[in-house]
Design a protein around this motif. Structure first.
Motif, mmCIF file in Angstrom:
data_model
loop_
_atom_site.group_PDB
_atom_site.id
_atom_site.type_symbol
_atom_site.label_atom_id
_atom_site.label_comp_id
_atom_site.label_asym_id
_atom_site.label_seq_id
_atom_site.Cartn_x
_atom_site.Cartn_y
_atom_site.Cartn_z
ATOM 1 N N VAL A 52 -11.219 2.527 16.742
ATOM 2 C CA VAL A 52 -10.135 1.623 17.136
ATOM 3 C C VAL A 52 -9.650 0.840 15.926
ATOM 4 O O VAL A 52 -8.447 0.703 15.692
ATOM 5 C CB VAL A 52 -10.624 0.658 18.243
ATOM 6 N N GLN A 53 -10.600 0.331 15.121
ATOM 7 C CA GLN A 53 -10.224 -0.404 13.927
ATOM 8 C C GLN A 53 -9.496 0.501 12.941
ATOM 9 O O GLN A 53 -8.553 0.077 12.271
ATOM 10 C CB GLN A 53 -11.476 -1.012 13.287
ATOM 11 N N GLY A 54 -9.940 1.737 12.855
ATOM 12 C CA GLY A 54 -9.274 2.689 11.964
ATOM 13 C C GLY A 54 -7.834 2.922 12.380
ATOM 14 O O GLY A 54 -6.930 2.968 11.544
ATOM 15 N N ARG A 55 -7.618 3.080 13.686
ATOM 16 C CA ARG A 55 -6.249 3.282 14.176
ATOM 17 C C ARG A 55 -5.398 2.042 13.934
ATOM 18 O O ARG A 55 -4.213 2.143 13.623
ATOM 19 C CB ARG A 55 -6.281 3.623 15.668
ATOM 20 N N SER A 56 -6.023 0.874 14.061
ATOM 21 C CA SER A 56 -5.298 -0.369 13.823
ATOM 22 C C SER A 56 -4.833 -0.468 12.377
ATOM 23 O O SER A 56 -3.700 -0.873 12.101
ATOM 24 C CB SER A 56 -6.193 -1.563 14.170
ATOM 25 N N GLN A 57 -5.713 -0.110 11.430
ATOM 26 C CA GLN A 57 -5.336 -0.143 10.019
ATOM 27 C C GLN A 57 -4.246 0.889 9.711
ATOM 28 O O GLN A 57 -3.332 0.626 8.932
ATOM 29 C CB GLN A 57 -6.570 0.120 9.144
ATOM 30 N N ALA A 58 -4.364 2.055 10.330
ATOM 31 C CA ALA A 58 -3.343 3.093 10.124
ATOM 32 C C ALA A 58 -2.000 2.613 10.653
ATOM 33 O O ALA A 58 -0.946 2.854 10.046
ATOM 34 C CB ALA A 58 -3.769 4.379 10.820
ATOM 35 N N SER A 59 -2.026 1.920 11.798
ATOM 36 C CA SER A 59 -0.798 1.387 12.378
ATOM 37 C C SER A 59 -0.173 0.341 11.457
ATOM 38 O O SER A 59 1.048 0.328 11.243
ATOM 39 C CB SER A 59 -1.109 0.763 13.748
ATOM 40 N N LEU A 60 -1.010 -0.535 10.873
ATOM 41 C CA LEU A 60 -0.506 -1.548 9.945
ATOM 42 C C LEU A 60 0.137 -0.896 8.728
ATOM 43 O O LEU A 60 1.210 -1.325 8.272
ATOM 44 C CB LEU A 60 -1.654 -2.462 9.515
ATOM 45 N N LYS A 61 -0.499 0.133 8.199
ATOM 46 C CA LYS A 61 0.061 0.827 7.037
ATOM 47 C C LYS A 61 1.424 1.435 7.366
ATOM 48 O O LYS A 61 2.341 1.416 6.542
ATOM 49 C CB LYS A 61 -0.900 1.915 6.558
ATOM 50 N N ARG A 62 1.561 1.987 8.586
ATOM 51 C CA ARG A 62 2.854 2.564 8.977
ATOM 52 C C ARG A 62 3.926 1.476 9.100
ATOM 53 O O ARG A 62 5.092 1.702 8.733
ATOM 54 C CB ARG A 62 2.715 3.323 10.297
ATOM 55 N N MET A 63 3.542 0.314 9.601
ATOM 56 C CA MET A 63 4.497 -0.794 9.702
ATOM 57 C C MET A 63 5.017 -1.192 8.325
ATOM 58 O O MET A 63 6.227 -1.324 8.108
ATOM 59 C CB MET A 63 3.837 -2.013 10.357
ATOM 60 N N LEU A 64 4.077 -1.401 7.396
ATOM 61 C CA LEU A 64 4.449 -1.832 6.052
ATOM 62 C C LEU A 64 5.269 -0.768 5.335
ATOM 63 O O LEU A 64 6.257 -1.070 4.664
ATOM 64 C CB LEU A 64 3.196 -2.176 5.243
ATOM 65 N N ALA A 65 4.861 0.495 5.475
ATOM 66 C CA ALA A 65 5.580 1.587 4.825
ATOM 67 C C ALA A 65 6.981 1.728 5.402
ATOM 68 O O ALA A 65 7.952 1.947 4.659
ATOM 69 C CB ALA A 65 4.808 2.895 4.982
ATOM 70 N N ALA A 66 7.098 1.593 6.716
ATOM 71 C CA ALA A 66 8.409 1.715 7.354
ATOM 72 C C ALA A 66 9.333 0.592 6.901
ATOM 73 O O ALA A 66 10.502 0.830 6.558
ATOM 74 C CB ALA A 66 8.251 1.696 8.878
ATOM 75 N N ALA A 67 8.815 -0.632 6.885
ATOM 76 C CA ALA A 67 9.630 -1.765 6.444
ATOM 77 C C ALA A 67 10.040 -1.592 4.983
ATOM 78 O O ALA A 67 11.199 -1.846 4.619
ATOM 79 C CB ALA A 67 8.860 -3.067 6.636
ATOM 80 N N ARG A 68 9.117 -1.154 4.141
ATOM 81 C CA ARG A 68 9.422 -0.950 2.723
ATOM 82 C C ARG A 68 10.506 0.107 2.547
ATOM 83 O O ARG A 68 11.457 -0.069 1.772
ATOM 84 C CB ARG A 68 8.153 -0.541 1.974
ATOM 85 N N ASN A 69 10.368 1.219 3.250
ATOM 86 C CA ASN A 69 11.360 2.291 3.132
ATOM 87 C C ASN A 69 12.732 1.846 3.628
ATOM 88 O O ASN A 69 13.758 2.213 3.043
ATOM 89 C CB ASN A 69 10.891 3.525 3.913
ATOM 90 N N LEU A 70 12.757 1.052 4.688
ATOM 91 C CA LEU A 70 14.039 0.548 5.200
ATOM 92 C C LEU A 70 14.675 -0.416 4.193
ATOM 93 O O LEU A 70 15.893 -0.402 3.999
ATOM 94 C CB LEU A 70 13.822 -0.162 6.540
#
Length: 240
Positions: free
Chosen positions: A42-60
């Motif tokens: 669960v913690q692993g999925r949470s960290q992966a989700s955070l990375k996707r948020m940051l990457a998506a915001a950065r790319n936008l």
């Protein structure tokens, strides 16, 4: 002291603790009670989700050359739910600040690598300054959008101003450490000179990466010429 509540059964006997029930069940040949689920995945999925948020915001931010995006855009681009985003960030501003902080860490890592490489390739203070400033400019170019955004935000956002100040202080400390190798060539207060040198280097180079400012038309104001003059100026300042 941790207190364990004992629960009485319908016959008035005390409930058997989980560990003892497992032992009794094993002795009787019965399956043991299920252990609590492992929270690692669960913690692993949470960290992966955070990375996707940051990457998506950065790319936008890169795609739109600024902060012209919504959290719904981040949700769709990063394939994360709006609820997950709000669980991590109270607002879009908080998400943008997190992206800027991550970029500052990348700049620091690049700057540290450039300093180490410049020191290894230099045999004099002048040579170190020249190599460092030229390569540091390339690091700043890679993150120029985020530098501009943080400078712009710093005027009204105390968190952005603090992020910039912290980065500035750390950069001055790293330059001070590098310059200790050439301390014999630098009279006066090395700490103060390292601090002012880093300020001059950063703002002279950052100005070249800010398109909002009027671009110079004179050849001597081209980035290459600015870097040459900046190297001469910093070396002279340090040695006098």
């Amino acid at each position: 002291m941790l207190m364990i509540k004992q629960v009485k059964s319908s016959k008035g006997t005390q409930a058997v603790p989980r560990a003892r029930r497992a032992t009794v069940a094993a002795a009787a040949g019965e399956p043991a009670p299920a252990a609590p689920a492992d929270r690692g995945p669960v913690q692993g999925r949470s960290q992966a989700s955070l990375k996707r948020m940051l990457a998506a915001a950065r790319n936008l931010m890169l795609e739109r050359d600024g902060e012209d995006f919504t959290l719904n855009d981040v949700s769709m681009t990063g394939k994360v739910s709006i609820g997950s985003i709000y669980h991590r960030f109270a607002s879009k501003d908080d998400l943008v600040r997190a992206v800027l902080e991550a970029e500052m860490k990348e700049i620091e890592a690049g700057e540290t690598l450039v300093q180490q490489r410049s020191l290894e390739q230099s045999s004099s203070l002048d040579q170190f300054i020249s190599l460092f400033i030229r390569d540091f400019f390339e690091v700043l170019k890679k993150h120029s959008l985020f530098i501009r955004l943080n400078i712009r935000r710093a005027a009204t956002d105390p968190a952005a101003a603090m992020l910039g100040d912290t980065h500035e202080q750390r950069a001055a400390q790293r330059l001070h450490k590098a310059l200790t190798i050439y301390a014999a060539d630098i009279p006066g207060d090395l700490d103060r000179k390292a601090s002012y040198s880093m300020l001059m280097i950063f703002f002279a180079l950052a100005w070249q990466l800010t398109p909002e400012m009027p671009r110079p038309t004179k050849p001597q104001q081209h980035p290459d010429w600015v870097i040459i003059e900046l190297c001469t100026m910093i070396s002279s300042y340090l040695k006098n």
